[in-house]
Design an enzyme around this catalytic site. Structure first.
Site: not given
Ligand code: NAG
Ligand code: NAG
Ligand code: NAG
Ligand code: NAG
Ligand code: NAG
Length: 466
Positions: A179, A430, A455
């Site tokens: 991320s 994602d 994710h």
């Protein structure tokens, strides 16, 4: 500033919301970094030592000589001085012990790589607070919360480790992150190639910035994830906004909604934008956490949670009340999988381990990530990205205005082919993959797509899919 705008700013790479739809995306953003938590393998996370290093509050000026304690975690059970390596997690917007718990991948590969594991906490999150409890108070204290300062902390930390741990000096260091942490891992390799030999940037939306990718990509992918489980599923969500609008026109409708959604407190018409943000955020979070096994990242969830949710959303063309009762069943999968929820609270963020306040400052300064929806290619109400309004909201919350082009100036935008040794991994489920690098750029800037991956699935511990 009203709450909707605030929500928009909040949350990591978690979610977007529009007049409702977009804010959740921002929250999603917030959470973008989170990795895997594995209920089945909690043991690993205990095997680290917690350490601190004194860091300069400001690496880039000489006037302020203050320092603070940065936390990091270190595990050397499998580390070998001979032929070993150092895997270095570039911490993102959250408590590093929680991130560590959710990054099973590094623990899984430690033995094979004879690796020392280091998890560095991002300044202004967890315990790494430059000004103690005043750190997030105002823009004066937050002035040193930038990606550049964080990368400088990581560079100082690695030099310190190499100096002080016998045998570490000549070992290769690989940056790893998911991320926002994945963005940092990639940028760390770009800016400090003499310190890290390469980077694994998982679910890292380094292009989710102005003029680099269309602002609607994120919510389109969210929608696609629901449509995959039956077109009626995303269609039901699409129809729910109109149903909410119609019901919320009367006080009896509001009362009915309060009851139907089992809300903790009675809805007023002013609450409706927040309610819609919260719903959008929920759908976004489900898309990010659509893992093939039961997980407990932000919320306890069943395996393939979208599939479970969509079991309740098979009939879009029914009465408003029936449609919204079905929506409630779907929400209950997310908020009440444990069966413990007494009521649903739409003012509550589902992301307590994430540093939402710090991240809301970051999105108001460097990390300006545009989100939009049109209600045609996605299942949300139309929402236009409006930089002026965004900037005004930031100004009223923090007294600062964003610099939407700075990240591209600093890190190269799409023009990064002069760099080397970065693996960009993205799951095709994602929503953040829309702002990620999903095609090879050169032989050593490599993209990996994980089919059926949500994710940063790859950074989670290996688990048996059901
Ligand atoms: C991380 O995992 C350990 C061991 O399971 C647990 O004690 C600790 O509370 C977890 N920390 C966070 C922040 O989740
Ligand atoms: C989808 O919805 C339509 C209209 O409500 C209905 O006729 C159809 O059977 C539904 N499809 C499924 C797979 O449930
Ligand atoms: C959560 O689930 C339990 C068990 O199914 C149920 O008794 C409770 O009413 C649910 N909570 C909400 C808010 O719907
Ligand atoms: C709902 O969440 C908000 C924000 O976390 C909190 O202040 C409030 O007390 C919660 N309400 C209930 C009834 O739990
Ligand atoms: C990209 O960067 C290279 C140098 O690394 C430069 O030659 C080229 O003109 C740049 N392209 C664009 C579109 O800016």
């Amino acid at each position: 500033m009203g709450r909707p705008a605030l929500w928009l700013l909040l949350q990591f790479l978690l979610i977007p919301g529009a007049a409702a739809g977009i804010r959740p995306a921002l929250r999603a953003l917030g959470n973008l970094h989170l990795s895997s938590s594995s209920t089945s393998r909690p043991a690993v996370a205990n095997n680290y030592l917690v350490r601190y290093i004194q860091q300069k509050v400001d690496h880039f000026g000489f006037h302020n000589a203050k320092t603070f304690k940065q936390r990091y975690l270190i595990a050397d059970k499998h580390w070998r001085k001979d032929g070993g390596s150092i895997l270095f997690y570039t911490g993102n917007e959250g408590d590093i012990t929680w991130i560590c718990n959710n990054t099973g991948f590094m623990w899984d590969v430690a033995e094979e790589m004879k690796a020392m594991l280091v998890f560095a906490e991002h300044r202004y999150y967890g315990e790494s607070l430059p000004f103690g409890e005043d750190s997030l108070k105002d823009s004066k204290h937050l002035n040193y919360l930038t990606s550049e300062q964080a990368l400088a902390d990581y560079a100082m930390l690695i030099r310190h480790l190499k100096r002080t741990i016998p045998g570490a000096k000549n070992q290769p260091v690989i940056a790893i992150g998911g991320s926002y942490g994945g963005m940092l891992a990639a940028w760390f390799r770009m800016k400090y190639p003499h310190i890290v030999v390469g980077a694994l940037a998982s679910s890292a939306p380094i292009w989710h910035f102005k003029d680099l990718v269309p602002c609607g990509e994120f919510m389109k992918i969210v929608t696609r994830d629901f449509t995959k489980n039956g077109p009626n599923c995303s269609q039901s969500i699409h129809m729910s906004w109109g149903a909410i609008n119609r019901l919320s026109k009367t006080s009896s409708g509001l009362q009915w909604l309060t009851k139907a959604f089992h809300l903790c407190s009675p809805l007023t018409s002013e609450d409706i934008p927040y309610l819609k943000d919260w719903l959008s955020e929920t759908w976004v979070n489900l898309a990010m956490m659509d893992y093939p096994y039961a997980s407990d990242f932000l919320q306890p969830l069943p395996a393939w949670p979208i599939k479970v949710v969509c079991q309740y959303l098979k009939h879009p063309h029914v009465s408003d009340s029936l449609l919204l009762q079905n929506i409630f069943q779907a929400l209950n999968v997310y908020y009440n999988y444990s069966g413990q929820a007494k009521c649903l609270n739409f003012s509550q963020a589902a992301t307590s381990n994430l540093g939402t306040l710090g991240w809301s400052y970051q999105v108001c300064t460097e990390m300006v990530m545009p989100f939009c929806t049109n209600g045609i290619e996605d299942m949300f109400e139309p929402y236009l990205w409006n930089l002026k309004k965004f900037s005004d909201d930031c100004y009223s919350q923090w007294g600062v205005r964003p610099r939407p082009s700075w990240i591209t100036t600093m890190y190269g935008g799409k023009n990064i082919s002069s760099h080397t040794n970065i693996v960009f991994s993205n799951g095709d489920l994602d929503p953040w993959s829309g702002g990620g690098v999903t095609k090879d750029i050169t032989d050593t800037l490599v993209a990996i797509t994980i089919p059926q991956g949500a994710h940063h699935l790859d950074l989670r511990a290996v688990e048996i899919a059901h």
